[in-house]
Structure formats: structure tokens, C-alpha cells
Design a protein around this motif. Sequence first.
Motif, PDB file in Angstrom:
ATOM      1  N   ALA A 156       9.928 -26.441  15.894  1.00  0.00           N
ATOM      2  CA  ALA A 156       9.114 -26.260  14.699  1.00  0.00           C
ATOM      3  C   ALA A 156       7.963 -25.288  14.943  1.00  0.00           C
ATOM      4  O   ALA A 156       7.134 -25.070  14.067  1.00  0.00           O
ATOM      5  CB  ALA A 156       8.562 -27.603  14.224  1.00  0.00           C
ATOM      6  N   GLY A 157       7.920 -24.706  16.154  1.00  0.00           N
ATOM      7  CA  GLY A 157       6.894 -23.730  16.458  1.00  0.00           C
ATOM      8  C   GLY A 157       5.630 -24.304  17.038  1.00  0.00           C
ATOM      9  O   GLY A 157       4.606 -23.625  17.142  1.00  0.00           O
ATOM     10  N   GLN A 158       5.664 -25.553  17.449  1.00  0.00           N
ATOM     11  CA  GLN A 158       4.499 -26.193  18.025  1.00  0.00           C
ATOM     12  C   GLN A 158       4.623 -26.234  19.546  1.00  0.00           C
ATOM     13  O   GLN A 158       5.691 -25.998  20.096  1.00  0.00           O
ATOM     14  CB  GLN A 158       4.334 -27.597  17.463  1.00  0.00           C
ATOM     15  CG  GLN A 158       4.218 -27.624  15.943  1.00  0.00           C
ATOM     16  CD  GLN A 158       4.335 -29.008  15.374  1.00  0.00           C
ATOM     17  OE1 GLN A 158       3.896 -29.976  15.977  1.00  0.00           O
ATOM     18  NE2 GLN A 158       4.936 -29.108  14.200  1.00  0.00           N
ATOM     19  N   ALA A 159       3.524 -26.537  20.210  1.00  0.00           N
ATOM     20  CA  ALA A 159       3.528 -26.635  21.665  1.00  0.00           C
ATOM     21  C   ALA A 159       3.604 -28.091  22.076  1.00  0.00           C
ATOM     22  O   ALA A 159       3.086 -28.969  21.390  1.00  0.00           O
ATOM     23  CB  ALA A 159       2.277 -25.986  22.256  1.00  0.00           C
ATOM     24  N   LEU A 160       4.262 -28.339  23.192  1.00  0.00           N
ATOM     25  CA  LEU A 160       4.405 -29.702  23.682  1.00  0.00           C
ATOM     26  C   LEU A 160       3.425 -29.924  24.823  1.00  0.00           C
ATOM     27  O   LEU A 160       3.590 -29.380  25.907  1.00  0.00           O
ATOM     28  CB  LEU A 160       5.827 -29.941  24.170  1.00  0.00           C
ATOM     29  CG  LEU A 160       6.107 -31.355  24.676  1.00  0.00           C
ATOM     30  CD1 LEU A 160       6.115 -32.327  23.504  1.00  0.00           C
ATOM     31  CD2 LEU A 160       7.432 -31.410  25.417  1.00  0.00           C
ATOM     32  N   LEU A 161       2.381 -30.689  24.562  1.00  0.00           N
ATOM     33  CA  LEU A 161       1.396 -30.995  25.590  1.00  0.00           C
ATOM     34  C   LEU A 161       1.407 -32.489  25.850  1.00  0.00           C
ATOM     35  O   LEU A 161       1.100 -33.274  24.972  1.00  0.00           O
ATOM     36  CB  LEU A 161      -0.001 -30.575  25.145  1.00  0.00           C
ATOM     37  CG  LEU A 161      -0.297 -29.083  25.114  1.00  0.00           C
ATOM     38  CD1 LEU A 161      -1.677 -28.842  24.520  1.00  0.00           C
ATOM     39  CD2 LEU A 161      -0.217 -28.510  26.513  1.00  0.00           C
ATOM     40  N   ASP A 162       1.767 -32.878  27.054  1.00  0.00           N
ATOM     41  CA  ASP A 162       1.696 -34.270  27.452  1.00  0.00           C
ATOM     42  C   ASP A 162       0.399 -34.419  28.242  1.00  0.00           C
ATOM     43  O   ASP A 162       0.321 -34.001  29.396  1.00  0.00           O
ATOM     44  CB  ASP A 162       2.899 -34.640  28.326  1.00  0.00           C
ATOM     45  CG  ASP A 162       2.897 -36.116  28.701  1.00  0.00           C
ATOM     46  OD1 ASP A 162       1.829 -36.750  28.616  1.00  0.00           O
ATOM     47  OD2 ASP A 162       3.948 -36.623  29.091  1.00  0.00           O
ATOM     48  N   PRO A 163      -0.646 -34.969  27.648  1.00  0.00           N
ATOM     49  CA  PRO A 163      -1.941 -35.028  28.317  1.00  0.00           C
ATOM     50  C   PRO A 163      -1.888 -35.692  29.684  1.00  0.00           C
ATOM     51  O   PRO A 163      -2.673 -35.365  30.569  1.00  0.00           O
ATOM     52  CB  PRO A 163      -2.804 -35.849  27.349  1.00  0.00           C
ATOM     53  CG  PRO A 163      -2.174 -35.629  26.021  1.00  0.00           C
ATOM     54  CD  PRO A 163      -0.691 -35.553  26.296  1.00  0.00           C
ATOM     55  N   ALA A 164      -0.976 -36.647  29.883  1.00  0.00           N
ATOM     56  CA  ALA A 164      -0.915 -37.375  31.141  1.00  0.00           C
ATOM     57  C   ALA A 164      -0.357 -36.537  32.279  1.00  0.00           C
ATOM     58  O   ALA A 164      -0.525 -36.859  33.434  1.00  0.00           O
ATOM     59  CB  ALA A 164      -0.058 -38.634  30.974  1.00  0.00           C
ATOM     60  N   VAL A 165       0.306 -35.431  31.959  1.00  0.00           N
ATOM     61  CA  VAL A 165       0.947 -34.625  32.989  1.00  0.00           C
ATOM     62  C   VAL A 165       0.471 -33.181  32.969  1.00  0.00           C
ATOM     63  O   VAL A 165       0.129 -32.611  33.997  1.00  0.00           O
ATOM     64  CB  VAL A 165       2.492 -34.654  32.816  1.00  0.00           C
ATOM     65  CG1 VAL A 165       3.153 -33.813  33.898  1.00  0.00           C
ATOM     66  CG2 VAL A 165       3.017 -36.079  32.872  1.00  0.00           C
ATOM     67  N   THR A 166       0.417 -32.579  31.794  1.00  0.00           N
ATOM     68  CA  THR A 166       0.118 -31.156  31.695  1.00  0.00           C
ATOM     69  C   THR A 166      -1.212 -30.795  32.333  1.00  0.00           C
ATOM     70  O   THR A 166      -1.318 -29.829  33.077  1.00  0.00           O
ATOM     71  CB  THR A 166       0.114 -30.710  30.217  1.00  0.00           C
ATOM     72  OG1 THR A 166       1.365 -31.054  29.631  1.00  0.00           O
ATOM     73  CG2 THR A 166      -0.117 -29.222  30.106  1.00  0.00           C
ATOM     74  N   ARG A 167      -2.257 -31.552  32.052  1.00  0.00           N
ATOM     75  CA  ARG A 167      -3.568 -31.206  32.589  1.00  0.00           C
ATOM     76  C   ARG A 167      -3.587 -31.282  34.108  1.00  0.00           C
ATOM     77  O   ARG A 167      -4.262 -30.501  34.770  1.00  0.00           O
ATOM     78  CB  ARG A 167      -4.645 -32.118  32.000  1.00  0.00           C
ATOM     79  CG  ARG A 167      -4.925 -31.877  30.525  1.00  0.00           C
ATOM     80  CD  ARG A 167      -6.228 -32.517  30.100  1.00  0.00           C
ATOM     81  NE  ARG A 167      -6.406 -33.842  30.675  1.00  0.00           N
ATOM     82  CZ  ARG A 167      -5.846 -34.937  30.182  1.00  0.00           C
ATOM     83  NH1 ARG A 167      -5.054 -34.852  29.137  1.00  0.00           N
ATOM     84  NH2 ARG A 167      -6.060 -36.107  30.739  1.00  0.00           N
TER      85      ARG A 167
END
Length: 234
Positions: free
Chosen positions: A123-134
Motif C-alpha cells: 500500500a506504499g507504507q513502511a514497515l517499522l517494528d519498533p522492537a527490532v528496527t531501532r
Amino acid sequence: MSIRVLLADDQRPVRDGLRALLARTDDLAVVGEARTGAEAVQLTRHLRPDVVLMDVRMPDTDGITATRLILGDGTDPFPRVIVLTTFDLDEYVFAALRAGASGFLLKNVAPAELRRAIRVVAAGQALLDPAVTRRVIARHAGTPAARADRPAWAFDALTAREREVALLIATGLTNEEIGQRLTVSEWTVKTHVRRILAKLGARDRVQVVIAVYQAGLVVEPAPDHPPAHGRERR
């Protein structure tokens, strides 16, 4: 219409498992499988999938290089790439995000979360998993290679409020959570996010997070927040 997905992984059991998971839904369709990064590039150009599930460690051409080639060939619309990783073993996820990947998932991701992730990036959005990405970005943003091109000057173009929103994005907060923190509407936050993307020349929120860390604006990762499943992230 179904979301067209390309699987890129050198392990046949992994590809079989992913195909089986995606076959259980009507809106997701696996259109091809690649065993190497080079095959992923070739098949992407030929099959034009909407989303590529990309392994990092593959023979011939690794997933990072393949991601860079796929997203840098001028294809319009460009496919979205989700990097699949074991996290503890893969040391190159940050580089993959810099190459333009829309996000990444652990290979042991729950089936429902995998399907949701594909729909989110399609859908054109970004997938950010706060528990892992940061944690991944915080680990790599301080390396010499990352420090060499920290675009701190780019943030001079942001207003004080936009800079504040960018920093909150880097902590993994959703638009709704940012609105609550700043006591503004979610619509107002979306407007700020659009302007931040334009001013930083960022494709999505992932690249904003990377830019924040590269600029040295966040030294330590914020405490983990649970993933906001089903929430809008652009």
C-alpha cells in the motif's frame, strides 16, 4: 486484485513455507521464486511483482546488493522490498534499509503478521517494528561507514515541529501515538510526515529513521514499544 509477491531465498524449505503461508489468502499471490540475489533482480524485472520478500544471505548476489539493484533501476512503479532476517546473525540489515528496503521481518514471524506486512508495504507504507528496527539501526548508525555520510545539514530545512515529529518517528511511534504525545490530531501529524519526507528526500518512514540516526540526533535507542499492529504508518 491480488498482491503479487516474489520470494527470494536460497533455501527451498523456506520458500516452500512462505509459499504455503501466502497461498491461504485470496489477496496474495506468489508469482515467482529466486534462489539467488541475481535471480531476484532478473525475475523482478521480468515479473514486476508488487512486493519482494528478500533474504539477506544468498549465493552469487546477496540480498542487499539485489535490493539496491532492484530499487535503483528506475522501474516505475518500483516494487517494495521486505528483508527477511534472523537478526542475531545478519549484520547487514541496516545497509539493506539504506538501499531502499521498506522494512524487514524475522524469519520466524507469525503467519498473520507476515501477511499484514506484505499488505502494508504494498500500500506504499513502511514497515517499522519498533522492537527490532531501532535496535538494528542503533547498532549500525554509529559505524564509520554510517558516520561518513550523516546528513545533519538536511534537518536544517525542517521546522521545529517537523524536527520534533522526525525524532518521534525514530522512536518507533505511530502517527496516532505522535499525535497523542504532541496533543495534535493524527491528520496534522500526517501533514508533518509528508513535509518531512519531501524535505529530507526520503521515500518512507524507514529512511527518516535512518537519517535521524545518521545525523546523530538520537544517540541511544528509545525503550521498546510493542508493534502497533494494523495501524497506519506513513
